[in-house]
Motif scaffolding. Structure first.
Motif, PDB file in Angstrom:
ATOM      1  N   VAL A  71       9.470 -20.595  -2.047  1.00 54.26           N
ATOM      2  CA  VAL A  71      10.325 -21.571  -2.746  1.00 54.26           C
ATOM      3  C   VAL A  71       9.480 -22.276  -3.811  1.00 54.26           C
ATOM      4  O   VAL A  71       8.486 -22.939  -3.487  1.00 54.26           O
ATOM      5  N   LEU A  72       9.879 -22.113  -5.067  1.00 56.50           N
ATOM      6  CA  LEU A  72       9.117 -22.688  -6.171  1.00 56.50           C
ATOM      7  C   LEU A  72      10.018 -23.661  -6.933  1.00 56.50           C
ATOM      8  O   LEU A  72      11.101 -23.283  -7.370  1.00 56.50           O
ATOM      9  N   SER A  73       9.557 -24.913  -7.081  1.00 59.30           N
ATOM     10  CA  SER A  73      10.405 -25.920  -7.737  1.00 59.30           C
ATOM     11  C   SER A  73       9.673 -26.610  -8.883  1.00 59.30           C
ATOM     12  O   SER A  73       8.492 -26.955  -8.773  1.00 59.30           O
ATOM     13  N   LEU A  74      10.419 -26.822  -9.956  1.00 56.57           N
ATOM     14  CA  LEU A  74       9.933 -27.549 -11.140  1.00 56.57           C
ATOM     15  C   LEU A  74      10.910 -28.682 -11.378  1.00 56.57           C
ATOM     16  O   LEU A  74      12.120 -28.456 -11.449  1.00 56.57           O
ATOM     17  N   LYS A  75      10.396 -29.903 -11.536  1.00 53.24           N
ATOM     18  CA  LYS A  75      11.313 -31.032 -11.630  1.00 53.24           C
ATOM     19  C   LYS A  75      10.730 -32.133 -12.513  1.00 53.24           C
ATOM     20  O   LYS A  75       9.559 -32.472 -12.368  1.00 53.24           O
ATOM     21  N   GLY A  76      11.533 -32.671 -13.401  1.00 56.95           N
ATOM     22  CA  GLY A  76      11.079 -33.791 -14.226  1.00 56.95           C
ATOM     23  C   GLY A  76      11.277 -33.524 -15.695  1.00 56.95           C
ATOM     24  O   GLY A  76      12.234 -32.862 -16.097  1.00 56.95           O
ATOM     25  N   GLU A  77      10.371 -34.057 -16.495  1.00 54.33           N
ATOM     26  CA  GLU A  77      10.445 -33.858 -17.933  1.00 54.33           C
ATOM     27  C   GLU A  77       9.204 -33.105 -18.378  1.00 54.33           C
ATOM     28  O   GLU A  77       8.136 -33.275 -17.799  1.00 54.33           O
ATOM     29  N   SER A  78       9.361 -32.283 -19.395  1.00 53.84           N
ATOM     30  CA  SER A  78       8.238 -31.467 -19.819  1.00 53.84           C
ATOM     31  C   SER A  78       8.002 -31.583 -21.314  1.00 53.84           C
ATOM     32  O   SER A  78       8.638 -30.897 -22.106  1.00 53.84           O
ATOM     33  N   TYR A  79       7.092 -32.483 -21.690  1.00 51.43           N
ATOM     34  CA  TYR A  79       6.618 -32.490 -23.075  1.00 51.43           C
ATOM     35  C   TYR A  79       5.142 -32.851 -23.121  1.00 51.43           C
ATOM     36  O   TYR A  79       4.727 -33.785 -23.793  1.00 51.43           O
ATOM     37  N   PRO A  80       4.326 -32.040 -22.385  1.00 47.44           N
ATOM     38  CA  PRO A  80       2.880 -32.274 -22.464  1.00 47.44           C
ATOM     39  C   PRO A  80       2.406 -32.051 -23.895  1.00 47.44           C
ATOM     40  O   PRO A  80       3.093 -31.403 -24.684  1.00 47.44           O
ATOM     41  N   GLU A  81       1.220 -32.587 -24.192  1.00 49.73           N
ATOM     42  CA  GLU A  81       0.696 -32.427 -25.553  1.00 49.73           C
ATOM     43  C   GLU A  81       0.516 -30.955 -25.897  1.00 49.73           C
ATOM     44  O   GLU A  81       0.822 -30.528 -27.008  1.00 49.73           O
ATOM     45  N   ASN A  82       0.019 -30.205 -24.923  1.00 50.21           N
ATOM     46  CA  ASN A  82      -0.250 -28.791 -25.167  1.00 50.21           C
ATOM     47  C   ASN A  82       0.383 -27.999 -24.023  1.00 50.21           C
ATOM     48  O   ASN A  82      -0.212 -27.847 -22.959  1.00 50.21           O
ATOM     49  N   ALA A  83       1.600 -27.520 -24.256  1.00 47.24           N
ATOM     50  CA  ALA A  83       2.359 -26.863 -23.186  1.00 47.24           C
ATOM     51  C   ALA A  83       1.656 -25.586 -22.726  1.00 47.24           C
ATOM     52  O   ALA A  83       1.645 -25.271 -21.535  1.00 47.24           O
ATOM     53  N   ALA A  84       1.055 -24.874 -23.666  1.00 46.89           N
ATOM     54  CA  ALA A  84       0.372 -23.629 -23.290  1.00 46.89           C
ATOM     55  C   ALA A  84      -0.759 -23.939 -22.316  1.00 46.89           C
ATOM     56  O   ALA A  84      -0.943 -23.243 -21.312  1.00 46.89           O
ATOM     57  N   ALA A  85      -1.508 -25.015 -22.586  1.00 40.92           N
ATOM     58  CA  ALA A  85      -2.616 -25.387 -21.709  1.00 40.92           C
ATOM     59  C   ALA A  85      -2.093 -25.835 -20.344  1.00 40.92           C
ATOM     60  O   ALA A  85      -2.645 -25.472 -19.307  1.00 40.92           O
ATOM     61  N   PHE A  86      -0.998 -26.614 -20.346  1.00 43.10           N
ATOM     62  CA  PHE A  86      -0.455 -27.124 -19.081  1.00 43.10           C
ATOM     63  C   PHE A  86       0.038 -25.988 -18.193  1.00 43.10           C
ATOM     64  O   PHE A  86      -0.201 -25.971 -16.985  1.00 43.10           O
ATOM     65  N   TYR A  87       0.736 -25.027 -18.787  1.00 37.65           N
ATOM     66  CA  TYR A  87       1.392 -23.998 -17.971  1.00 37.65           C
ATOM     67  C   TYR A  87       0.561 -22.739 -17.742  1.00 37.65           C
ATOM     68  O   TYR A  87       0.921 -21.902 -16.918  1.00 37.65           O
ATOM     69  N   SER A  88      -0.544 -22.567 -18.493  1.00 40.35           N
ATOM     70  CA  SER A  88      -1.221 -21.260 -18.414  1.00 40.35           C
ATOM     71  C   SER A  88      -1.723 -20.973 -17.003  1.00 40.35           C
ATOM     72  O   SER A  88      -1.557 -19.868 -16.482  1.00 40.35           O
ATOM     73  N   ASP A  89      -2.309 -21.986 -16.335  1.00 31.80           N
ATOM     74  CA  ASP A  89      -2.821 -21.766 -14.987  1.00 31.80           C
ATOM     75  C   ASP A  89      -1.661 -21.556 -13.999  1.00 31.80           C
ATOM     76  O   ASP A  89      -1.735 -20.722 -13.095  1.00 31.80           O
ATOM     77  N   VAL A  90      -0.574 -22.317 -14.208  1.00 33.10           N
ATOM     78  CA  VAL A  90       0.613 -22.193 -13.352  1.00 33.10           C
ATOM     79  C   VAL A  90       1.148 -20.761 -13.438  1.00 33.10           C
ATOM     80  O   VAL A  90       1.399 -20.097 -12.415  1.00 33.10           O
ATOM     81  N   ILE A  91       1.279 -20.274 -14.657  1.00 31.00           N
ATOM     82  CA  ILE A  91       1.866 -18.943 -14.840  1.00 31.00           C
ATOM     83  C   ILE A  91       0.932 -17.859 -14.296  1.00 31.00           C
ATOM     84  O   ILE A  91       1.385 -16.899 -13.672  1.00 31.00           O
ATOM     85  N   SER A  92      -0.367 -18.038 -14.470  1.00 26.46           N
ATOM     86  CA  SER A  92      -1.251 -16.984 -13.967  1.00 26.46           C
ATOM     87  C   SER A  92      -1.241 -16.951 -12.435  1.00 26.46           C
ATOM     88  O   SER A  92      -1.283 -15.874 -11.836  1.00 26.46           O
ATOM     89  N   GLN A  93      -1.127 -18.136 -11.792  1.00 23.74           N
ATOM     90  CA  GLN A  93      -1.020 -18.129 -10.317  1.00 23.74           C
ATOM     91  C   GLN A  93       0.278 -17.483  -9.871  1.00 23.74           C
ATOM     92  O   GLN A  93       0.312 -16.745  -8.885  1.00 23.74           O
ATOM     93  N   VAL A  94       1.361 -17.783 -10.582  1.00 29.65           N
ATOM     94  CA  VAL A  94       2.656 -17.198 -10.235  1.00 29.65           C
ATOM     95  C   VAL A  94       2.590 -15.675 -10.386  1.00 29.65           C
ATOM     96  O   VAL A  94       3.020 -14.933  -9.500  1.00 29.65           O
ATOM     97  N   ARG A  95       2.009 -15.230 -11.471  1.00 26.97           N
ATOM     98  CA  ARG A  95       1.931 -13.776 -11.696  1.00 26.97           C
ATOM     99  C   ARG A  95       1.133 -13.082 -10.603  1.00 26.97           C
ATOM    100  O   ARG A  95       1.525 -12.018 -10.113  1.00 26.97           O
ATOM    101  N   SER A  96      -0.001 -13.675 -10.211  1.00 25.68           N
ATOM    102  CA  SER A  96      -0.800 -12.977  -9.205  1.00 25.68           C
ATOM    103  C   SER A  96      -0.106 -13.008  -7.838  1.00 25.68           C
ATOM    104  O   SER A  96      -0.167 -12.038  -7.086  1.00 25.68           O
ATOM    105  N   TRP A  97       0.635 -14.111  -7.568  1.00 19.92           N
ATOM    106  CA  TRP A  97       1.390 -14.144  -6.307  1.00 19.92           C
ATOM    107  C   TRP A  97       2.532 -13.125  -6.332  1.00 19.92           C
ATOM    108  O   TRP A  97       2.739 -12.383  -5.361  1.00 19.92           O
ATOM    109  N   LEU A  98       3.248 -13.088  -7.444  1.00 23.30           N
ATOM    110  CA  LEU A  98       4.389 -12.160  -7.554  1.00 23.30           C
ATOM    111  C   LEU A  98       3.935 -10.705  -7.384  1.00 23.30           C
ATOM    112  O   LEU A  98       4.656  -9.880  -6.822  1.00 23.30           O
TER     113      LEU A  98
END
Lengths: 185, 129
Positions: free
Chosen positions: B23-50
């Protein structure tokens, strides 16, 4: 005397229906704090939800453009996070519409590429803007962009009129111009 | 693989990815200064888990009240990863929550549904968010 000048300044802003104005340095923390102030102001104003969201969205895109692209930076140019750069933003009401204006200096030689990005959006219908937005989402980011290259498309989508922009010469600074962009919501 | 939790800030969402429970949940508002930097680690963990998921049922809950243009672009890549996992034989349910008045987020959800046909997409319009 100083009180009179301040009163004049406040009166001028009130007469022009300026509801928010900031000039100074922009960082992510500062933008977050301004976003809070703006949200509160918009909630209190009783503005309809969709208009409120469009105004907020355009504000964030403009303010973050200043963080990333203003030529007046306190932080090193190669930094792509925790940046601090100078500019101004203004929100007001004119002819029953809210507008946002923002300004920051840029290098003169960037003006043409900005013009090429924004000018075509001015003649596009909302459907065409949404289509271009969909395509931009699926494409790779341009190399000169720190964001997704979809910021101006987002502003154009949220605006009710074509985006307006100008490059104004800066006295004594031949290699820089002041970039203004305006969105009417 | 360890679960991933990142607390919300005023300009970035809560990331609550319970890989152990699928179960993966994302909640709130998303306007970090650098979205690529904020999400890159998240996405790489998701990819390796998937990559380790086979025949699983994965539930993704997304309740973002606002996201800026650069987050939009990065989120699109995240959903692409989920779609690929669904095409590899997993069932991926995407619960897409938005304010009933928010056409922008509704339309972005429709984009995801159209583009990522392998996802089991459920739109949830909420009132007064």
């Amino acid at each position: 005397m100083i009180y009179q000048q301040y009163r004049d300044f406040c009166d001028a802003a009130r007469q022009r229906h300026v509801i928010f104005y900031y000039v100074g340095y922009f960082s992510q923390h500062i933008v977050g704090a301004m976003a809070d102030a703006l949200k509160l102001r918009l909630e209190v104003s009783g503005m309809a939800g969709p208009t409120r969201r469009k105004l907020f969205s355009s504000f964030v895109e403009m303010a973050q453009n200043i963080i990333h692209y203003s030529d007046d930076a306190l932080t090193p140019p190669d930094l792509d996070n925790h940046e601090v750069r100078h500019g101004s933003v203004c929100i007001g009401i004119d002819n029953d519409h809210y507008y946002l204006l923002c300004a920051n200096p840029i290098k003169q030689d960037l003006a043409d590429s900005l013009r090429q990005k924004i000018e075509p959006l001015r003649t596009m219908t909302l459907e065409e803007i949404k289509q271009a937005y969909k395509e931009a989402l699926r494409s790779e980011s341009p190399v000169d962009s720190k964001g997704a290259g979809v910021g101006f498309l987002t502003m154009a989508r949220d605006a009710s009129e074509p985006l307006e922009f100008e490059f104004v010469p800066m006295p004594g600074e031949p290699d820089r111009v002041m970039f203004y962009i305006k969105a009417i919501i | 693989m360890d679960d991933l939790y990142i607390a919300a800030t005023p300009t970035s969402p809560e990331v609550d990815f319970r890989f152990s429970q699928h179960v993966l949940s994302l909640k709130g508002e998303s306007y970090p200064e650098n979205a690529a930097a904020f999400y890159s680690d998240v996405i790489s963990q998701v990819r390796s888990w998937l990559a380790s998921c086979q025949g699983q049922h994965i539930v993704v809950n997304v309740a973002l009240a606002y996201f800026n243009s650069s987050s939009t672009k990065v989120l699109f890549n995240l959903f692409d990863a989920f779609n690929q996992a669904a095409m590899m034989g997993n069932v991926v349910t995407l619960n897409w929550y938005h304010d009933e008045e928010d056409d922008t987020i509704l339309e972005f959800g429709q984009e995801l549904r159209d583009d990522f046909g392998a996802l089991d997409f459920h739109d949830h319009a909420l009132s007064g968010v």
